[in-house]
Design an enzyme around this catalytic site. Structure first.
Site, PDB file in Angstrom:
ATOM      1  N   ASN A   1      40.715  41.101  36.788  1.00  0.00           N
ATOM      2  CA  ASN A   1      40.100  40.225  37.344  1.00  0.00           C
ATOM      3  C   ASN A   1      41.130  38.651  37.263  1.00  0.00           C
ATOM      4  O   ASN A   1      41.099  37.821  38.014  1.00  0.00           O
ATOM      5  CB  ASN A   1      39.015  39.581  36.907  1.00  0.00           C
ATOM      6  CG  ASN A   1      37.982  40.544  37.467  1.00  0.00           C
ATOM      7  OD1 ASN A   1      37.361  40.531  38.610  1.00  0.00           O
ATOM      8  ND2 ASN A   1      37.409  41.350  36.630  1.00  0.00           N
TER       9      ASN A   1
ATOM     10  N   LYS B   1      37.744  48.101  25.568  1.00  0.00           N
ATOM     11  CA  LYS B   1      36.911  47.822  26.692  1.00  0.00           C
ATOM     12  C   LYS B   1      36.663  49.007  27.796  1.00  0.00           C
ATOM     13  O   LYS B   1      37.677  49.615  28.293  1.00  0.00           O
ATOM     14  CB  LYS B   1      37.373  46.507  27.424  1.00  0.00           C
ATOM     15  CG  LYS B   1      36.908  46.063  28.705  1.00  0.00           C
ATOM     16  CD  LYS B   1      37.797  45.043  29.585  1.00  0.00           C
ATOM     17  CE  LYS B   1      36.799  44.688  30.911  1.00  0.00           C
ATOM     18  NZ  LYS B   1      37.606  43.963  31.939  1.00  0.00           N
TER      19      LYS B   1
ATOM     20  N   SER C   1      35.302  49.968  31.271  1.00  0.00           N
ATOM     21  CA  SER C   1      34.969  49.139  32.448  1.00  0.00           C
ATOM     22  C   SER C   1      34.506  50.611  33.496  1.00  0.00           C
ATOM     23  O   SER C   1      34.557  50.396  34.590  1.00  0.00           O
ATOM     24  CB  SER C   1      35.734  48.381  33.301  1.00  0.00           C
ATOM     25  OG  SER C   1      36.203  47.305  32.502  1.00  0.00           O
TER      26      SER C   1
ATOM     27  N   GLY D   1      32.615  46.535  30.191  1.00  0.00           N
ATOM     28  CA  GLY D   1      33.333  45.640  31.378  1.00  0.00           C
ATOM     29  C   GLY D   1      32.433  45.529  32.559  1.00  0.00           C
ATOM     30  O   GLY D   1      32.963  45.081  33.578  1.00  0.00           O
TER      31      GLY D   1
END
Length: 311
Positions: free
Chosen positions: A44, A162, A164, A187
């Protein structure tokens, strides 16, 4: 152990150049909330579109603008092991506490679990800061299988993951295999509730850039055992969470931050800004959340979200 909620901070650009002043203002505004820290240079953060010298500036400015005691995570993944290690060293020199390392996105057919294990072990051996693994196969191509994560979790400099993928079953499989003290953070904001109940220690979610305290409220509600409240919040935030990630991506996230009153900007080319129609949709989703929570969420001028009477 990494606990709490971290937003993957979008990188602000003005006329397609990194805007350090806007970055500083954005960090200061978000740090007025109850967030545990920040991630810069994630997906992001448009890390694929940022040059190494710019990445150094992002980490340095963010660290300088953050209060002491809040953790700074920096994306350092590159396609080569050598470049990733260099990025880890530079991130550490500029003040990052952890390096978030994505898998290589080239030659994905050859990115077997053995190759990925060797890649991450080499980085963990030499990185001056702890390494966080990053699993997002729908973006990176290669998936970090649960047995691979468990093997890497034995390394003293691999601090967590993490994930996602949005796959709660995969998260549970990882949690069943890793040792206590290994941080697993989801995530995907749409599964925060389920992931936290499974035993994750926190979340790194785009939604936390837009409604940081609301995301922390969801986290705290689960931690305190207020599960009816947490589930209601999860269901309420799900449409906005999807809109600023899967549906509209970075452009939607930046537009939602602007609507919410946080400093933000447009994406870097070739990404295009959100259209007026998308902005209208995002405003409607934020207004819906305002009605549900009674919190002020729109046009806060850099103030964190919270009960309307507190604004």
């Amino acid at each position: 152990m990494l606990r709490g909620v971290y937003p993957p901070l979008p990188t602000p650009f003005t006329d397609d150049d990194l805007d350090e002043g806007l970055l500083r203002d954005t960090v200061a505004a978000l740090m007025r909330s109850r967030l545990a820290g920040l991630l810069v240079l994630g997906t992001n953060g448009e890390s694929f579109l940022i040059e190494p010298a710019e990445a150094d500036r992002v980490v340095r400015v963010t660290r300088d603008a953050m209060p002491e005691g809040r953790r700074l995570l920096a994306g350092t993944g590159c396609d080569s092991t050598r470049a990733t290690l260099e990025a880890c060293r530079r991130a550490a020199d500029n003040g990052a506490d952890y390096a978030l390392v994505r898998p290589p996105t080239s030659y994905t057919r050859f990115m077997t679990q053995d190759v990925l294990t060797a890649h991450y072990e080499h980085i963990a051996d030499e990185s001056p800061i702890p390494v966080l693994l990053y699993n997002q196969p729908q973006v990176f191509g290669a998936e970090l299988a649960a047995p691979t994560v468990a093997l890497l979790a034995r390394h003293e400099n691999v601090a967590g993951l993490k994930d996602s993928s949005g796959n709660v079953a995969h998260v549970n499989d990882v949690l069943a295999r890793v040792p206590d003290g290994f941080s697993v953070l989801t995530g995907v904001a749409g599964i925060m509730y389920a992931a936290l109940l499974s035993g994750t220690s926190g979340s790194i979610v785009a939604l936390a850039n837009v409604v940081p305290n609301l995301c922390v409220e969801l986290y705290d509600s689960v931690m305190k055992g207020e599960l009816h409240r947490a589930l209601a919040l999860q269901r309420a935030v799900a449409p906005l969470a999807r809109a600023v990630t899967i549906t509209h991506g970075v452009a939607g996230l930046k537009a939602a931050m602007t609507i919410a009153g946080y400093p933000s900007s447009t994406p870097r080319l070739p990404l295009q800004p959100a259209t007026p129609k998308v902005e209208e949709e995002l405003l409607g989703l934020l207004r819906h959340l305002e009605a549900f929570t009674g919190w002020t969420l729109v046009g806060r001028d850099g103030q964190p979200d919270g009960p309307a009477e507190a604004q």
